[in-house]
Every structure is written in C-alpha cells, then in structure tokens.
Design a protein around this motif. Structure first.
Motif, PDB file in Angstrom:
ATOM      1  N   GLU A   1    -107.624  58.204 -19.777  1.00 43.03           N
ATOM      2  CA  GLU A   1    -106.673  59.010 -19.013  1.00 43.03           C
ATOM      3  C   GLU A   1    -105.267  58.487 -19.282  1.00 43.03           C
ATOM      4  OE1 GLU A   1    -107.613  61.635 -16.727  1.00 43.03           O
ATOM      5  OE2 GLU A   1    -109.519  61.467 -17.771  1.00 43.03           O
ATOM      6  N   THR A   2    -104.813  57.545 -18.446  1.00 47.38           N
ATOM      7  CA  THR A   2    -103.501  56.936 -18.718  1.00 47.38           C
ATOM      8  C   THR A   2    -103.648  55.913 -19.847  1.00 47.38           C
ATOM      9  OG1 THR A   2    -103.051  57.155 -16.361  1.00 47.38           O
ATOM     10  CG2 THR A   2    -101.521  55.814 -17.647  1.00 47.38           C
TER      11      THR A   2
ATOM     12  N   ASP B   1    -105.146  53.816 -13.666  1.00 41.86           N
ATOM     13  CA  ASP B   1    -106.542  54.239 -13.903  1.00 41.86           C
ATOM     14  C   ASP B   1    -107.572  53.528 -13.023  1.00 41.86           C
ATOM     15  OD1 ASP B   1    -105.799  56.037 -15.758  1.00 41.86           O
ATOM     16  OD2 ASP B   1    -106.506  54.933 -17.516  1.00 41.86           O
ATOM     17  N   TYR B   2    -107.228  52.355 -12.520  1.00 39.93           N
ATOM     18  CA  TYR B   2    -108.212  51.565 -11.790  1.00 39.93           C
ATOM     19  C   TYR B   2    -107.740  51.238 -10.375  1.00 39.93           C
ATOM     20  CZ  TYR B   2    -111.473  50.903 -15.603  1.00 39.93           C
ATOM     21  OH  TYR B   2    -112.430  51.129 -16.562  1.00 39.93           O
TER      22      TYR B   2
ATOM     23  N   THR C   1    -112.123  52.492 -21.001  1.00 39.94           N
ATOM     24  CA  THR C   1    -111.948  53.956 -21.101  1.00 39.94           C
ATOM     25  C   THR C   1    -113.269  54.668 -21.410  1.00 39.94           C
ATOM     26  OG1 THR C   1    -111.354  53.637 -23.425  1.00 39.94           O
ATOM     27  CG2 THR C   1    -109.535  53.812 -21.856  1.00 39.94           C
TER      28      THR C   1
ATOM     29  N   TYR D   1    -112.868  53.037 -11.488  1.00 41.36           N
ATOM     30  CA  TYR D   1    -112.264  53.880 -12.536  1.00 41.36           C
ATOM     31  C   TYR D   1    -112.018  55.261 -11.936  1.00 41.36           C
ATOM     32  CZ  TYR D   1    -111.500  55.691 -17.291  1.00 41.36           C
ATOM     33  OH  TYR D   1    -110.942  56.249 -18.425  1.00 41.36           O
TER      34      TYR D   1
END
Lengths: 455, 316
Positions: free
Chosen positions: A42-43, A141-142, A350, A368
């Motif tokens: 994603e990012t 993202d996390y 990822t 995530y």
C-alpha cells in the motif's frame, strides 16, 4: 622435524575436512532481473523486478521458535521471485532459542534473520539493524508501528495483536444446558457458569468447570481491570504489589478452594487438560488456537471475552495485549546477507497473502492495515471475541522477569502454602531487583485511557 | 620409502658399562615419539582452550557485573559472593541439591550392588539379558526419559496413578516433586552401578569365598565380611562419580518442573542456568558455579580420604 610433519599432516587434514563442509555454495545464478511482476503493498511497496545480490547465489538462515511452516511460506514466496536466494528457517525450542540466539549474536555468528519476542527487546536491541524503510511508511501501513520508532528508525514492528480470552468446550457447554445467552459478562456470573460445568464424584473432580493451572503469568495482569497499572507513575518502578492483584488472586483461589470448580491437583497444565477434554473452561491467549489445531484437532471450542468485575461498567482496561513481532535483521551478518535481509523484510511487510495466513494461525488482530477489514479474519472466533483493542493496554516490551516472578508467586501461594501478601511482595522485590540492571520503561503512559493512578 | 615397524633399541648411555646398565632399554617405533608429542600437545591444548580458559574467565567474571550481551564487565569485588551467600534462594538450592544427591547416590549404590550380586549369583540364568535390561535406561537420553516420566506422573492420565490407584499430583505437590525427580533419576542411573559392581564382583577371589564357606560362614557373612570390603574401591568410584554428577543435576529439573512449584525443586545447577541464561547475570552465576565447584571438590576429597582410611585399616 617429525613433530612438525605430524602437526602439518593434522592441519592439512583439518583444512581438507573444512573445505568439504563449506566449499562452493552452489545454488542458482540469475542473470537477468525479472520484469513485469506486480508491485505489492500500500504505502510501503515492494517491487520484485530487480536482481537481488547481483543474481549471485546466497543463503540466509532465519531462526524461530514456532510457526515454522507459516514463516517459511514467506521465504518460499520470496524465493520464487529471486531463485538465487535461499532462506532456510531453523526452528529451536523456546528455552534453547533464548539461550543460543543472544550468545550467537554476541559472537557475530548468529542467523541473518531471527524472530523476536518483545520481552527480550533489551537483550536483542544491540544486535538489530534498523529496517531500511521510512518510519512514516510503516506507520501508515502498520497499526502500532509508531511505538517502535526510535530516532526515526524501526528495528521491528508488530504484525498482529494478541490477548487473553476464556476458551470453553462446546460439548460440555451444551451438556450443562448452557446457551450463548449464558456467556458470563462478570466474574460473579463466571463463577456460576463454572459451577454448572463442573462434574464431581463425591469430593473428586471428574470435570473441572474452570482450570487455571500453569496460566498464572497471564492472570497476574488482570489487575488492570481493578484499575491498577503494572508500573508506577514513573513508568519504571514495578507496581504488582497492590490490592487489585491480591483481590484477583483471592477470587481465583476461591474458585478452587471454596467453589471447588477446579483444583490445583486436577490437570496440572490447563491447556493440556482442556485439550484432553477434562476441563470445560480455561483462560489463555490467542495462540492457543494454533496449539489446539496441532495437538488436539478433535476438540470443538468457543471463546468469549474475559469477564469484568462489574456489569455495565467499562473497566480501566480488560487486560493487556501484546504484539507479535516481525523478524529482526542481524547487524553482525555479512553486508550481502544484510542487504538481502533488508530486501526480504520489505517483501515480508507487504506480502498480504502469507501475512493473512500467519495472522490466522495465531488468531491475531492484524496490525497490517490492508487486512483490518478482512472477512475471514474478522470471523475468526478468537478475534471476534476480543473485539476492539481500545480498552486493552499494551505495557510495552515486558522483561521476562515480570512473567517468571509472577508465576513463582502464584505457584508459591497455590502449591507451597505461602500467604498471598508475602508471595506478591516477593514478586515485587524480585522484579525490582532485576529491573534495576536494565533500562526498562513501560509503555503504559501511551495507553489512550492512561491514568497514573487510575483507581 | 619403506616403513619399518621393527622396534628400535636405543643404545646404552655413553660411558656406561655394556651389560650392567641400570637403565631399562627403551624400545620405540618409528614416529612414536612424534605421535606421542602431537597427542600430548593436542590434548593439553584442548584442555587449556576448552577447560582451563573458560574456568579462568568464569573465576575472573565472578568478581564482576558481567552481562556478555551488552558488554558489561564491571568490577564489583566480592559483591556477587556476598549477595549469593546471603541469599535464601541460594542456600535453599544448595540444601535441596545436597539432599537430592545423598538420596540418589544411596539408592544408586544400594540398588546397583544388590542387583549386581543377584545377577552374579550362580543361581541366575540369562545374565546377559538382565545386564542389558538394567543397563538400557542408562544409555537412553535423559531428555527422552524425563518427558516419558512427565507423562507417567500426570495425576489424571499418567500410568503411575492409574496402576497404583492413587490420586497424587506428583510434580506439583511440593512434598512429592523432588522425590519424584529423584525416583526418575535413580531409575535412569542405577544400571551404570550394576555394570560396575558386576565387574568388581569378577575380581573377588573365589578361593577366599570358598575358604570362608569351609569355615562355616553363611551367605550374608561372606558378603559383608569378604565381598563388600573387596568392592570398596568400586563403591568409592561409584560414589565419587555420582557426587560429581548429581551436584550438577539439571536436565531432569528443566524438563519436569522448571524448579517449581515455586522453588521446591530448584537445584543449584538450575539456579545457575536461570541467572546466566534467563537473566544474563553471568557474574552472579559464575560465583554460584565456583561455590559449587568448591563444594564438589571438598566432598570428593572427603570420600577419597575416607576410602583410603578404610583401605589402610583393612590392610593394617
């Protein structure tokens, strides 16, 4: 002269033997970078369309203590993209892991990658290379990644959150005439349900309504429900010796000694006793799902949130939760290995498919973010029972002395007849003495509903 | 080049009188001296590197706050020793270790001797079978034995309670936990003593026993007056090796109880492990290890002295 020759011969033999063991590594050579493969993430993104280690063969070891097949799945997926890389997972039992790994790292011989338990954070920190990833990308993202940022660097993050729950045997539940509506919300209701689930033959327990044997380290943290933090306002001094801990301990002792819904002598390990169909309810963390699937696949169980003291009132916190950590990179590994390990970690962080399987295996609330709304994870009975983590505290990486000292205190009370006040005071002293040699600081103040003296 | 294996006889020393030399002639084979020196160098080097150096380092470390993980190695003088010697945890572990060792050694020797005598008896057939049966636990890995016994000790599903019709929590009752570990250790180890005592029994002179029989001595008298005293060197050997071994007992505690409940089964080796490899306080652990080393050496010396005294009194 003869002596020199003899030594020479032995030396030559040793060299020959050494050469046989670690000669040419072989392996696949990749000449051309892959192309057209999808970029994932994603990012934080991972683009596999490149050569890793210049296409030359390289081998990395990855040490872990559990879930080997689930972690190896990441390595296998990565190796498909980069066949010149071999990542070999090595499973070690928990005790051996924490004996060998730190000493291997200290002597610069450890594996390039290794799994982390955050209770050993201070031990491992000097040997961890920061991820070659922007901290802000990980934070995007996390969930909870911000808590792991030090000097704008991250050495590991959590891939999922876990906490304690009550696990019950569905067949026993039904046999006792209980339905979903009977799920206890308070500890008083819990006592009644445990009574209904208990079977006795005279004084002898044949089926425990509730068994907490060998689960003492987790029960010790239920003091949060009573409004007591585990550390004082300075976030450094242990505060396990408090009335909340003693009240909790007394409640559980009464379950055995007064209500007789279980016994210290019935099923010495609650998990095994539950798996063997002897105990109807136990308290355990989410990882039990994997253990039951592996060791007791026949058991049909359900879960519900840990009860609280007062109905209709929100406790200061239900319990603590803890993060399951992503692997660390050994800063003593060779430059080539570290470079590949850095690339692998970008892939790991990822890789949505393998991450989902990993999270499901341990029944974790995923950290995530792309997995947060996943239907299969949300439907997992353990994750479902856990609900929102808003009222759970993460006290930060807790040094092992908390769990070992609390366990010893409970054992002393239950088996050795030590008075609860004495045992808990002893645990407090032992933890304080051990922490005096560390730089421990609790993360309790980062809790959204934190109060230095909540009671 | 051919290799001669014929012994070479060294010449008499210069100036000596042929035929009346007091020195024994030394026979050597080609390369023998080089081989001997090489072996000595390798063994001595290994000992220095793998034994003397770590022991020396641990001794120095026992005067330091030593955590190899963060590189701390700060001189603290006798602090580790004073903390240790004023710790109830340490003394509790020492007393438990002494009790554990004494009981296990007693049963190891008594059972080993009794069974060896029974197997050695002329009335016993199938000696090889019994030797094998009793020696088998000794060659089984201790970890495997401990896991099996852990299952046997389970109060609800274990074989021991099931067969004996008992309801005991063997490994969690503080009164039973240590004796349970002792029982497993005795079962695992007494076969070693059986084999050693059998070897000793073969060296007891037959004519002495026959002479005693002729003089009217019964089986008990022959055993206590002749066989047992002549087995004294073997008994001392078993006792000394057992002292050294059981003062370091660790694996069975780690597998069966992890020192619990509380500290009811925490032996000194487990305490050292806990300090060194769980809390990484190598200085304290080294101090404890040195105290254990001194105790072991003293007990071994006392056993040895007692055996020498007994031998002298028998010969005198």
């Amino acid at each position: 002269m003869k002596l020199a020759r003899a030594i020479g011969l032995i030396g030559a033999a040793a060299l020959l033997l050494t050469g046989c063991g670690t000669g040419s590594s072989g392996g696949t050579v990749v000449d051309k970078a892959p192309s057209g493969l999808p970029v994932q993430g994603e990012t934080l993104k991972y683009d596999p369309n490149k050569l890793v280690n210049g296409g030359k063969p390289i081998e990395l070891e990855w040490w872990l203590w559990d879930g080997q097949d689930k972690f190896q799945a990441f390595a296998d997926s990565y190796q498909k993209l980069h066949p010149n890389v071999t990542i070999k997972t090595v499973n070690q039992p928990w005790e051996a892991y924490w004996t060998k790994l730190p000493l291997q790292l200290q002597s610069k011989k450890g594996p390039a990658l290794f799994n982390i338990h955050n209770s050993f954070d201070e031990t491992l920190d000097p040997y961890l290379a920061p991820y070659d990833i922007e901290a802000k990308d990980l934070e995007a993202d996390y969930s909870g990644a911000a808590g792991h940022v030090v000097d704008d660097k991250v050495k590991y993050v959590d891939f999922g959150m876990m906490t304690g729950l009550i696990w019950y045997n569905k067949a026993m539940w039904a046999e006792a005439g209980l339905t979903e509506q009977d799920t206890p919300k308070t500890w008083d209701e819990f006592r009644d349900v445990a009574e209904k689930l208990t079977k006795r033959d005279g004084e002898t327990i044949k089926q425990a309504g509730f068994n907490f044997n060998s689960a003492y380290n987790s029960l010790g943290f239920l003091q949060y429900q009573k409004g007591y933090n585990v550390t004082s306002a300075d976030a450094k001094t242990p505060a396990v010796d408090n009335p909340g801990t003693l009240e909790n301990m007394q409640y559980f002792l009464d379950l055995y000694n007064k209500d007789k819904v279980g016994s210290k002598d019935f099923g010495p390990k609650a998990v095994d006793s539950f798996g063997q169909g002897q105990s109807a309810m136990i308290y355990e963390w989410g990882h039990l799902r994997g253990t039951l699937a592996k060791n007791y696949p026949g058991i049909d169980y359900g879960t519900f949130q840990t009860p609280i003291p007062d109905a209709g009132q929100t406790p200061y916190a239900f319990d603590r939760y803890n993060g399951e950590s992503t692997p660390g990179i050994n800063n003593g590994a060779s430059e080539d290995q570290q470079a590949v390990a850095q690339d692998f970690m970008k892939f790991f962080l990822t890789d949505k498919t393998d991450m989902k399987n990993l999270v499901l295996n341990y029944s974790l609330a995923p950290a995530y973010k792309p997995l947060e709304g996943d239907a299969e994870i949300s439907a997992n009975p353990v994750v479902k029972a856990m609900g929102s983590l808003d009222r759970y505290i993460w006290p930060g990486p807790m040094p092992a002395t908390f769990e070992t000292s609390i366990t010893k205190a409970w054992q002393d009370v239950i088996y050795n007849g030590v008075a609860p006040e004495t045992a808990i005071a002893g645990a407090q002293t032992a933890i304080a003495a051990d922490l005096a040699k560390t730089d421990f600081t609790s993360a309790e103040p980062t809790y959204a509903h934190y109060a230095p003296n909540p009671r | 080049m051919t290799l001669s294996l014929r012994p070479r006889v060294s010449k008499a020393p210069p100036g000596g009188t042929p035929g009346i030399s007091t020195r024994r002639r030394v026979r050597t084979y080609p390369g023998e001296r080089a081989l001997r020196n090489t072996v000595i160098i390798i063994v001595a080097g290994s000992l220095l590197l793998l034994t003397a150096y770590p022991i020396g380092l641990a001794f120095v470390g026992s005067f330091h706050y030593w955590n190899p993980l963060n590189g701390a190695f700060d001189f603290v003088g006798l602090e580790n020793y004073t903390t240790l010697l004023s710790s109830p945890d340490f003394w509790g572990s020492m007393i438990r270790t002494g009790f554990f060792s004494a009981v296990v050694i007693f049963f190891r020797v008594a059972l080993g001797l009794a069974i060896a005598v029974a197997i050695f008896s002329q009335l016993t057939r199938g000696k090889a079978f019994f030797r094998t049966i009793f020696y088998m636990p000794t060659v089984t890995p201790l970890v495997a034995v401990a896991y099996v016994w852990q299952m046997m000790y389970n109060p609800q599903t274990g074989a021991i309670n099931t067969f004996l019709g008992l309801d005991l929590n063997w490994l969690y009752d503080p009164q039973l936990a240590l004796p349970s570990i002792m029982a497993m250790t005795i079962w695992k180890d007494f076969g070693y003593a059986v084999i050693l005592f059998l070897a000793g029994l073969h060296s007891v002179p037959e004519d002495a026993l026959e002479a005693a029989s002729v003089d009217g001595a019964g089986a008990w008298q022959r055993f206590w007056r002749i066989t047992f005293p002549l087995l004294a060197p073997m008994t001392v050997f078993v006792v000394i090796t057992s002292i050294i071994s059981y003062l370091q007992a660790f694996v069975q505690v780690l597998v069966l109880t992890k020192g619990g409940p509380g500290t009811a089964t925490q032996l000194i080796s487990y305490l050292i492990y806990d300090k060194a490899f769980v809390k990484y306080d190598f200085g304290y652990a080294s101090a404890a290890a040195f105290v254990l080393l001194i105790v072991t050496a003293l007990l071994t010396l006392i056993s040895f002295r007692l055996s020498v005294g007994r031998k002298n009194s028998l010969e005198g």
